[in-house]
Design a protein around this motif. Structure first.
Motif, PDB file in Angstrom:
ATOM      1  N   ALA A  55       0.824  -1.145   0.008  1.00  0.00           N
ATOM      2  CA  ALA A  55       0.016   0.063  -0.016  1.00  0.00           C
ATOM      3  C   ALA A  55       0.758   1.274   0.091  1.00  0.00           C
ATOM      4  O   ALA A  55       0.533   2.288  -0.682  1.00  0.00           O
ATOM      5  CB  ALA A  55      -0.935  -0.082   1.313  1.00  0.00           C
ATOM      6  N   GLU A  56       2.232   1.197   0.561  1.00  0.00           N
ATOM      7  CA  GLU A  56       3.246   2.203   0.501  1.00  0.00           C
ATOM      8  C   GLU A  56       3.754   2.455  -0.731  1.00  0.00           C
ATOM      9  O   GLU A  56       4.564   3.072  -0.781  1.00  0.00           O
ATOM     10  CB  GLU A  56       3.829   2.074   1.837  1.00  0.00           C
ATOM     11  CG  GLU A  56       3.058   2.436   3.125  1.00  0.00           C
ATOM     12  CD  GLU A  56       3.968   1.917   4.218  1.00  0.00           C
ATOM     13  OE1 GLU A  56       4.992   1.562   4.318  1.00  0.00           O
ATOM     14  OE2 GLU A  56       3.386   2.400   5.306  1.00  0.00           O
ATOM     15  N   GLY A  57       3.838   1.648  -1.794  1.00  0.00           N
ATOM     16  CA  GLY A  57       4.270   1.767  -2.899  1.00  0.00           C
ATOM     17  C   GLY A  57       5.403   0.799  -3.296  1.00  0.00           C
ATOM     18  O   GLY A  57       5.836   0.582  -4.469  1.00  0.00           O
ATOM     19  N   MET A  58       5.402   0.044  -2.433  1.00  0.00           N
ATOM     20  CA  MET A  58       6.606  -1.260  -2.898  1.00  0.00           C
ATOM     21  C   MET A  58       5.963  -2.214  -3.583  1.00  0.00           C
ATOM     22  O   MET A  58       4.948  -2.667  -3.347  1.00  0.00           O
ATOM     23  CB  MET A  58       7.144  -1.983  -1.205  1.00  0.00           C
ATOM     24  CG  MET A  58       8.105  -2.739  -1.495  1.00  0.00           C
ATOM     25  SD  MET A  58       8.793  -3.572  -0.203  1.00  0.00           S
ATOM     26  CE  MET A  58       9.656  -2.239   0.623  1.00  0.00           C
ATOM     27  N   SER A  59       6.473  -2.862  -4.626  1.00  0.00           N
ATOM     28  CA  SER A  59       6.230  -3.682  -5.504  1.00  0.00           C
ATOM     29  C   SER A  59       5.748  -5.117  -4.500  1.00  0.00           C
ATOM     30  O   SER A  59       6.524  -5.239  -3.444  1.00  0.00           O
ATOM     31  CB  SER A  59       6.994  -4.108  -6.495  1.00  0.00           C
ATOM     32  OG  SER A  59       8.186  -5.039  -6.033  1.00  0.00           O
ATOM     33  N   LEU A  60       4.971  -5.846  -4.879  1.00  0.00           N
ATOM     34  CA  LEU A  60       4.410  -7.171  -4.396  1.00  0.00           C
ATOM     35  C   LEU A  60       5.689  -7.887  -4.144  1.00  0.00           C
ATOM     36  O   LEU A  60       6.032  -8.658  -3.177  1.00  0.00           O
ATOM     37  CB  LEU A  60       3.386  -7.679  -4.858  1.00  0.00           C
ATOM     38  CG  LEU A  60       2.769  -9.278  -4.078  1.00  0.00           C
ATOM     39  CD1 LEU A  60       2.566  -9.024  -2.783  1.00  0.00           C
ATOM     40  CD2 LEU A  60       1.590  -9.869  -4.980  1.00  0.00           C
ATOM     41  N   SER A  61       6.526  -8.258  -5.436  1.00  0.00           N
ATOM     42  CA  SER A  61       7.834  -9.228  -5.188  1.00  0.00           C
ATOM     43  C   SER A  61       8.590  -8.544  -4.287  1.00  0.00           C
ATOM     44  O   SER A  61       9.203  -9.361  -3.567  1.00  0.00           O
ATOM     45  CB  SER A  61       8.235  -9.056  -6.888  1.00  0.00           C
ATOM     46  OG  SER A  61       9.151  -9.848  -6.856  1.00  0.00           O
ATOM     47  N   LEU A  62       8.977  -7.187  -4.442  1.00  0.00           N
ATOM     48  CA  LEU A  62       9.998  -6.758  -3.465  1.00  0.00           C
ATOM     49  C   LEU A  62       9.538  -6.760  -1.925  1.00  0.00           C
ATOM     50  O   LEU A  62      10.276  -7.149  -1.034  1.00  0.00           O
ATOM     51  CB  LEU A  62      10.231  -5.210  -3.919  1.00  0.00           C
ATOM     52  CG  LEU A  62      11.376  -4.751  -2.972  1.00  0.00           C
ATOM     53  CD1 LEU A  62      12.650  -5.453  -3.250  1.00  0.00           C
ATOM     54  CD2 LEU A  62      11.677  -3.278  -3.664  1.00  0.00           C
ATOM     55  N   ALA A  63       8.398  -6.495  -1.705  1.00  0.00           N
ATOM     56  CA  ALA A  63       7.550  -6.588  -0.361  1.00  0.00           C
ATOM     57  C   ALA A  63       7.446  -8.235  -0.077  1.00  0.00           C
ATOM     58  O   ALA A  63       8.219  -8.266   1.352  1.00  0.00           O
ATOM     59  CB  ALA A  63       5.997  -6.181  -0.490  1.00  0.00           C
ATOM     60  N   LYS A  64       7.592  -9.088  -0.763  1.00  0.00           N
ATOM     61  CA  LYS A  64       7.457 -10.356  -0.160  1.00  0.00           C
ATOM     62  C   LYS A  64       9.011 -10.743   0.202  1.00  0.00           C
ATOM     63  O   LYS A  64       9.443 -11.415   1.099  1.00  0.00           O
ATOM     64  CB  LYS A  64       7.215 -11.459  -1.422  1.00  0.00           C
ATOM     65  CG  LYS A  64       5.662 -11.579  -1.518  1.00  0.00           C
ATOM     66  CD  LYS A  64       5.140 -12.486  -2.713  1.00  0.00           C
ATOM     67  CE  LYS A  64       3.590 -12.534  -2.654  1.00  0.00           C
ATOM     68  NZ  LYS A  64       3.329 -13.472  -3.646  1.00  0.00           N
ATOM     69  N   LYS A  65       9.909 -10.407  -0.780  1.00  0.00           N
ATOM     70  CA  LYS A  65      11.204 -10.589  -0.432  1.00  0.00           C
ATOM     71  C   LYS A  65      11.692  -9.972   0.917  1.00  0.00           C
ATOM     72  O   LYS A  65      12.804 -10.237   1.849  1.00  0.00           O
ATOM     73  CB  LYS A  65      12.271 -10.190  -1.773  1.00  0.00           C
ATOM     74  CG  LYS A  65      12.121 -11.114  -2.834  1.00  0.00           C
ATOM     75  CD  LYS A  65      13.075 -10.389  -4.004  1.00  0.00           C
ATOM     76  CE  LYS A  65      12.962 -11.420  -5.252  1.00  0.00           C
ATOM     77  NZ  LYS A  65      12.046 -12.289  -5.523  1.00  0.00           N
ATOM     78  N   TYR A  66      11.379  -8.657   1.159  1.00  0.00           N
ATOM     79  CA  TYR A  66      11.555  -7.827   2.245  1.00  0.00           C
ATOM     80  C   TYR A  66      11.520  -8.606   3.581  1.00  0.00           C
ATOM     81  O   TYR A  66      12.027  -8.847   4.266  1.00  0.00           O
ATOM     82  CB  TYR A  66      11.285  -6.558   1.792  1.00  0.00           C
ATOM     83  CG  TYR A  66      11.536  -5.790   3.232  1.00  0.00           C
ATOM     84  CD1 TYR A  66      12.362  -5.009   3.454  1.00  0.00           C
ATOM     85  CD2 TYR A  66      10.483  -5.488   4.198  1.00  0.00           C
ATOM     86  CE1 TYR A  66      12.754  -4.142   4.280  1.00  0.00           C
ATOM     87  CE2 TYR A  66      10.527  -4.775   5.179  1.00  0.00           C
ATOM     88  CZ  TYR A  66      11.750  -3.944   5.354  1.00  0.00           C
ATOM     89  OH  TYR A  66      12.127  -3.258   6.404  1.00  0.00           O
ATOM     90  N   VAL A  67       9.963  -8.764   3.487  1.00  0.00           N
ATOM     91  CA  VAL A  67       9.246  -9.616   4.572  1.00  0.00           C
ATOM     92  C   VAL A  67      10.162 -10.604   5.060  1.00  0.00           C
ATOM     93  O   VAL A  67      10.451 -11.082   6.074  1.00  0.00           O
ATOM     94  CB  VAL A  67       7.961  -9.659   4.439  1.00  0.00           C
ATOM     95  CG1 VAL A  67       7.382 -10.936   5.558  1.00  0.00           C
ATOM     96  CG2 VAL A  67       7.064  -8.465   4.569  1.00  0.00           C
ATOM     97  N   PHE A  68      10.355 -11.874   4.131  1.00  0.00           N
ATOM     98  CA  PHE A  68      10.965 -13.045   4.210  1.00  0.00           C
ATOM     99  C   PHE A  68      12.233 -12.973   4.885  1.00  0.00           C
ATOM    100  O   PHE A  68      12.482 -13.532   5.824  1.00  0.00           O
ATOM    101  CB  PHE A  68      10.975 -13.851   3.055  1.00  0.00           C
ATOM    102  CG  PHE A  68      11.535 -15.091   3.043  1.00  0.00           C
ATOM    103  CD1 PHE A  68      11.055 -16.163   3.436  1.00  0.00           C
ATOM    104  CD2 PHE A  68      13.250 -15.350   2.567  1.00  0.00           C
ATOM    105  CE1 PHE A  68      11.688 -17.650   3.406  1.00  0.00           C
ATOM    106  CE2 PHE A  68      13.747 -16.430   2.715  1.00  0.00           C
ATOM    107  CZ  PHE A  68      12.952 -17.632   3.332  1.00  0.00           C
ATOM    108  N   LYS A  69      13.191 -11.979   4.256  1.00  0.00           N
ATOM    109  CA  LYS A  69      14.563 -11.914   4.852  1.00  0.00           C
ATOM    110  C   LYS A  69      14.533 -11.240   6.228  1.00  0.00           C
ATOM    111  O   LYS A  69      15.297 -11.788   6.748  1.00  0.00           O
ATOM    112  CB  LYS A  69      15.362 -10.751   3.728  1.00  0.00           C
ATOM    113  CG  LYS A  69      16.721 -10.568   4.256  1.00  0.00           C
ATOM    114  CD  LYS A  69      17.505 -10.048   3.196  1.00  0.00           C
ATOM    115  CE  LYS A  69      19.007  -9.671   3.591  1.00  0.00           C
ATOM    116  NZ  LYS A  69      19.563 -10.741   4.795  1.00  0.00           N
TER     117      LYS A  69
END
Length: 154
Positions: A55-69
């Motif tokens: 919702a804050e503008g991060m792509s879904l793909s990047l957000a998934k990688k970010y949360v996982f890491k």
């Protein structure tokens, strides 16, 4: 029975469902009760919520990688993983986090305040056998984590 010694204040990862307001509120309230005794990584606060990041503008793909890491790094840096096991089945994220913690040799504590289970034999042994102990209330959990950091035992 387990005896584990820490030379400093223990760090815990709080593995729990966080997909609705009730779950997130339970997580925060439990973290507040545990905070006097241990340092806690609360994924919804410290790792990021996928929906909020998108919702804050991060792509879904990047957000998934970010949360996982963030979450895997936090599990790696924790001494303890506290896993909320409530529900007929354990949340799939919690199951992964618990398995990861077990594989890394972390102290794993299950919190099961719910009597429901999908199987007549109880929860899946791939979950329960990861746990060094399973408690049935937040008060029991506090009893364990409020021990001096030099020794945890049940």
């Amino acid at each position: 029975m387990f005896d584990i010694k820490f030379s400093r204040r223990p760090r815990a990862y709080f593995a729990a469902p966080l997909f609705n307001e009730m779950e997130r509120r339970f997580n925060v309230e439990t973290e507040i009760m545990l905070a006097p005794y241990i340092d806690i990584f609360l994924p919804q606060r410290d790792g990021g919520l996928l929906t909020k990041l998108v919702a804050e503008g991060m792509s879904l793909s990047l957000a998934k990688k970010y949360v996982f890491k963030k979450d895997v790094d936090a599990i790696s840096n924790s001494d303890i993983v506290i896993a909320v096991l409530d529900g007929r089945t354990v949340d799939e994220g919690v199951a992964f986090e618990l398995g990861c913690a077990y594989a890394l040799g972390k102290l794993c504590i299950g919190l099961k305040t719910d009597v429901r289970a999908l199987l007549a034999t109880g929860d899946n042994p791939m979950i329960t056998e990861c746990c060094h102990t399973i408690v049935s209330s937040v008060d029991e959990l506090i009893d364990i984590v409020s021990l001096p950091p030099q020794v945890f035992s049940t």
